[in-house]
Design a protein around this motif. Structure first.
Motif, PDB file in Angstrom:
ATOM      1  N   SER A  32       0.834  -1.213   0.000  1.00 26.50           N
ATOM      2  CA  SER A  32       0.000   0.000   0.000  1.00 26.50           C
ATOM      3  C   SER A  32       0.863   1.256   0.000  1.00 26.50           C
ATOM      4  O   SER A  32       2.093   1.180   0.061  1.00 26.50           O
ATOM      5  CB  SER A  32      -0.947   0.007   1.216  1.00 26.50           C
ATOM      6  OG  SER A  32      -0.189   0.114   2.408  1.00 26.50           O
ATOM      7  N   VAL A 151      13.520   5.084   3.417  1.00 27.33           N
ATOM      8  CA  VAL A 151      12.404   6.019   3.610  1.00 27.33           C
ATOM      9  C   VAL A 151      12.354   6.362   5.105  1.00 27.33           C
ATOM     10  O   VAL A 151      11.932   5.558   5.928  1.00 27.33           O
ATOM     11  CB  VAL A 151      11.069   5.411   3.125  1.00 27.33           C
ATOM     12  CG1 VAL A 151       9.924   6.408   3.364  1.00 27.33           C
ATOM     13  CG2 VAL A 151      11.161   5.043   1.650  1.00 27.33           C
ATOM     14  N   PHE A 203      -0.991   4.917   6.538  1.00 23.66           N
ATOM     15  CA  PHE A 203      -0.156   5.212   7.713  1.00 23.66           C
ATOM     16  C   PHE A 203      -1.006   5.790   8.841  1.00 23.66           C
ATOM     17  O   PHE A 203      -0.782   5.481  10.012  1.00 23.66           O
ATOM     18  CB  PHE A 203       0.925   6.214   7.289  1.00 23.66           C
ATOM     19  CG  PHE A 203       1.868   6.640   8.387  1.00 23.66           C
ATOM     20  CD1 PHE A 203       2.980   5.877   8.696  1.00 23.66           C
ATOM     21  CD2 PHE A 203       1.647   7.813   9.110  1.00 23.66           C
ATOM     22  CE1 PHE A 203       3.853   6.262   9.710  1.00 23.66           C
ATOM     23  CE2 PHE A 203       2.527   8.214  10.113  1.00 23.66           C
ATOM     24  CZ  PHE A 203       3.625   7.432  10.413  1.00 23.66           C
ATOM     25  N   TYR A 204      -1.984   6.653   8.485  1.00 18.42           N
ATOM     26  CA  TYR A 204      -2.809   7.318   9.498  1.00 18.42           C
ATOM     27  C   TYR A 204      -4.047   6.500   9.858  1.00 18.42           C
ATOM     28  O   TYR A 204      -4.869   6.941  10.639  1.00 18.42           O
ATOM     29  CB  TYR A 204      -3.243   8.713   9.006  1.00 18.42           C
ATOM     30  CG  TYR A 204      -2.063   9.654   8.879  1.00 18.42           C
ATOM     31  CD1 TYR A 204      -1.643  10.423   9.955  1.00 18.42           C
ATOM     32  CD2 TYR A 204      -1.343   9.734   7.690  1.00 18.42           C
ATOM     33  CE1 TYR A 204      -0.542  11.258   9.853  1.00 18.42           C
ATOM     34  CE2 TYR A 204      -0.239  10.566   7.570  1.00 18.42           C
ATOM     35  CZ  TYR A 204       0.144  11.328   8.666  1.00 18.42           C
ATOM     36  OH  TYR A 204       1.242  12.151   8.563  1.00 18.42           O
TER      37      TYR A 204
HETATM   38  N1  LIG Z   1       2.331   8.577   5.375  1.00 24.28           N
HETATM   39  C1  LIG Z   1       3.141   9.479   5.934  1.00 24.28           C
HETATM   40  O1  LIG Z   1       2.696  10.583   6.338  1.00 24.28           O
HETATM   41  C2  LIG Z   1       4.612   9.203   6.046  1.00 24.28           C
HETATM   42  C3  LIG Z   1       5.456  10.298   6.310  1.00 24.28           C
HETATM   43  C4  LIG Z   1       6.820  10.075   6.437  1.00 24.28           C
HETATM   44  C5  LIG Z   1       7.313   8.789   6.301  1.00 24.28           C
HETATM   45  N2  LIG Z   1       6.487   7.741   6.043  1.00 24.28           N
HETATM   46  C6  LIG Z   1       7.070   6.408   5.928  1.00 24.28           C
HETATM   47  O2  LIG Z   1       6.751   5.857   4.677  1.00 24.28           O
HETATM   48  C7  LIG Z   1       6.809   4.438   4.746  1.00 24.28           C
HETATM   49  C8  LIG Z   1       5.590   3.852   4.074  1.00 24.28           C
HETATM   50  O3  LIG Z   1       4.433   4.249   4.782  1.00 24.28           O
HETATM   51  P1  LIG Z   1       3.075   4.640   4.044  1.00 24.28           P
HETATM   52  O4  LIG Z   1       2.783   6.052   4.353  1.00 24.28           O
HETATM   53  O5  LIG Z   1       3.085   4.200   2.640  1.00 24.28           O
HETATM   54  O6  LIG Z   1       2.035   3.776   4.921  1.00 24.28           O
HETATM   55  P2  LIG Z   1       1.214   2.431   4.588  1.00 24.28           P
HETATM   56  O7  LIG Z   1       0.354   2.641   3.408  1.00 24.28           O
HETATM   57  O8  LIG Z   1       0.596   2.069   5.879  1.00 24.28           O
HETATM   58  O9  LIG Z   1       2.333   1.367   4.175  1.00 24.28           O
HETATM   59  C9  LIG Z   1       3.145   0.733   5.113  1.00 24.28           C
HETATM   60  C10 LIG Z   1       3.719  -0.491   4.455  1.00 24.28           C
HETATM   61  O10 LIG Z   1       4.684  -1.084   5.344  1.00 24.28           O
HETATM   62  C11 LIG Z   1       4.396  -2.461   5.396  1.00 24.28           C
HETATM   63  N3  LIG Z   1       4.948  -3.088   6.595  1.00 24.28           N
HETATM   64  C12 LIG Z   1       4.723  -2.794   7.902  1.00 24.28           C
HETATM   65  N4  LIG Z   1       5.404  -3.633   8.684  1.00 24.28           N
HETATM   66  C13 LIG Z   1       6.073  -4.481   7.865  1.00 24.28           C
HETATM   67  C14 LIG Z   1       6.951  -5.560   8.056  1.00 24.28           C
HETATM   68  N5  LIG Z   1       7.268  -6.011   9.288  1.00 24.28           N
HETATM   69  N6  LIG Z   1       7.481  -6.191   6.970  1.00 24.28           N
HETATM   70  C15 LIG Z   1       7.151  -5.789   5.729  1.00 24.28           C
HETATM   71  N7  LIG Z   1       6.311  -4.788   5.473  1.00 24.28           N
HETATM   72  C16 LIG Z   1       5.775  -4.139   6.528  1.00 24.28           C
HETATM   73  C17 LIG Z   1       2.889  -2.559   5.308  1.00 24.28           C
HETATM   74  O11 LIG Z   1       2.540  -3.880   4.961  1.00 24.28           O
HETATM   75  P3  LIG Z   1       1.133  -4.586   5.381  1.00 24.28           P
HETATM   76  O12 LIG Z   1       0.159  -4.221   4.301  1.00 24.28           O
HETATM   77  O13 LIG Z   1       1.458  -6.040   5.414  1.00 24.28           O
HETATM   78  O14 LIG Z   1       0.745  -4.039   6.722  1.00 24.28           O
HETATM   79  C18 LIG Z   1       2.646  -1.553   4.193  1.00 24.28           C
HETATM   80  O15 LIG Z   1       2.909  -2.139   2.945  1.00 24.28           O
HETATM   81  C19 LIG Z   1       6.936   4.097   6.233  1.00 24.28           C
HETATM   82  O16 LIG Z   1       8.283   3.779   6.521  1.00 24.28           O
HETATM   83  C20 LIG Z   1       6.540   5.391   6.922  1.00 24.28           C
HETATM   84  O17 LIG Z   1       7.164   5.529   8.177  1.00 24.28           O
HETATM   85  C21 LIG Z   1       5.136   7.923   5.917  1.00 24.28           C
END
Ligand SMILES: NC(=O)c1ccc[n+]([C@@H]2O[C@H](COP(=O)([O-])OP(=O)(O)OC[C@H]3O[C@@H](n4cnc5c(N)ncnc54)[C@H](OP(=O)(O)O)[C@@H]3O)[C@@H](O)[C@H]2O)c1
Length: 291
Positions: A32, A151, A203-204
């Protein structure tokens, strides 16, 4: 010797600049959000893509694209990391770029978080990222080339309340990456840090792990007010496609640039952090999130 290496690298760079389509990228957390958009964009740009995820059996879209595979990879499971890397090398002949994207946040008052929540937070965001990096390094060393994209977050350089564990992991990723770039550069391996601001993803929502603070009355009013303000960041955030564009730019880059910002809000927050003294930045933070 170092000069020789740099010269060889420059020649290789000139060669690969024309042949970026067909290069191979492995992305963690592709189910995602940012990981998924990065996989989609890389596919459109002609990369071979290993869009790794914890539950590939549920993937309906990416797995149908030619030159995209969806190996199972949980960053907290070393066996799955080794298998996913090998599967990618077997299928595409090598890996050029790894994107350590998988991650999530534990949210709530620090005191309310269990030891297990703390450990899991670090296991995924820090030790998982390190494990994937360590697993791919022998391959990159043997090729004298490769790019590791971590990231992180603006949350690796500034901190908001109720995200203490998450910030601790992202600050760790910043320090780890900044140190690592020095030791890998002589080997021809690049390290890059992506610093998104608020991005509209899961994420949220489903990815957040709430620390249960109900029993801690003293935190109640603060937590409710702050969470209400913080929850608005996500839906108002930039699109994950914007972050994907920056990641793909970093992946294709032959420069040694370390940090990449991705969005306007993130840029403004980092600029304020740089220009303001602690008391002012932290005062504004409190006013903004505790309305
Ligand atoms: N959204 C923001 O505002 C934001 C801002 C700054 C940084 N980030 C960073 O961006 C990155 C991606 O987040 P996102 O915003 O795209 O959120 P997201 O849509 O919730 O995606 C998170 C992803 O990480 C995966 N994940 C979690 N734990 C895992 C594990 N143990 N092994 C493998 N995969 C795992 C989830 O897989 P599942 O589907 O299996 O749960 C999902 O595919 C994160 O590192 C986050 O900290 C996000």
């Amino acid at each position: 010797m170092h000069v020789d290496h740099e010269r060889r690298q420059r020649h290789r760079d000139m060669g690969t600049a024309m042949t970026i389509p067909g290069r191979t990228i492995l992305i963690t957390g592709s189910s995602s959000g940012i990981g998924r958009e990065t996989a989609r964009l890389c596919h459109r740009r002609g990369w071979n893509v290993a869009a790794t995820m914890r539950q590939p059996e549920e993937e309906r879209e990416l797995a149908t694209f030619p030159d995209v595979i969806c190996p199972r990879l949980d960053v907290t499971n070393e066996e799955s990391i080794a298998r996913a890397i090998q599967e990618t090398i077997d299928r595409f002949g090598g890996i050029d770029v790894v994107v350590n994207n998988a991650g999530y946040a534990v949210v709530g008052p620090f005191e309310a978080a269990s030891a297990e929540q703390m450990e899991r937070q670090f296991a995924a965001n820090v030790f998982g990222l390190m494990a994937v990096t360590k697993a791919v390094l022998p391959h990159f060393r043997s090729r004298e080339a490769g790019t590791i994209i971590n990231v992180a977050s603006i949350g690796g350089r500034v901190a908001f309340p109720l995200f203490s564990l998450y910030h601790a992991t992202k600050w760790a990723v910043e320090g780890f990456s900044e140190s690592l770039q020095h030791e890998l550069r002589p080997l021809g391996i690049r390290v890059k840090i992506i610093e998104p601001g608020p991005i509209n993803t899961d994420f949220y929502g489903r990815s957040m792990d709430r620390a249960p603070a109900e029993a801690l009355n003293e935190y109640h009013a603060f937590t409710e007010r702050t969470m209400t303000a913080l929850r608005q960041f996500g839906p108002r955030g930039a699109s994950p496609a914007r972050v994907a564009r920056v990641i793909v730019k970093a992946a294709a880059s032959q420069s040694w640039r370390l940090r990449y910002k991705t969005d306007l809000m993130g840029r403004l927050i980092l600029l304020s952090r740089r220009c303001m003294p602690d008391w002012l930045f932290n005062g504004i933070t409190r006013t903004a999130v505790m309305r």
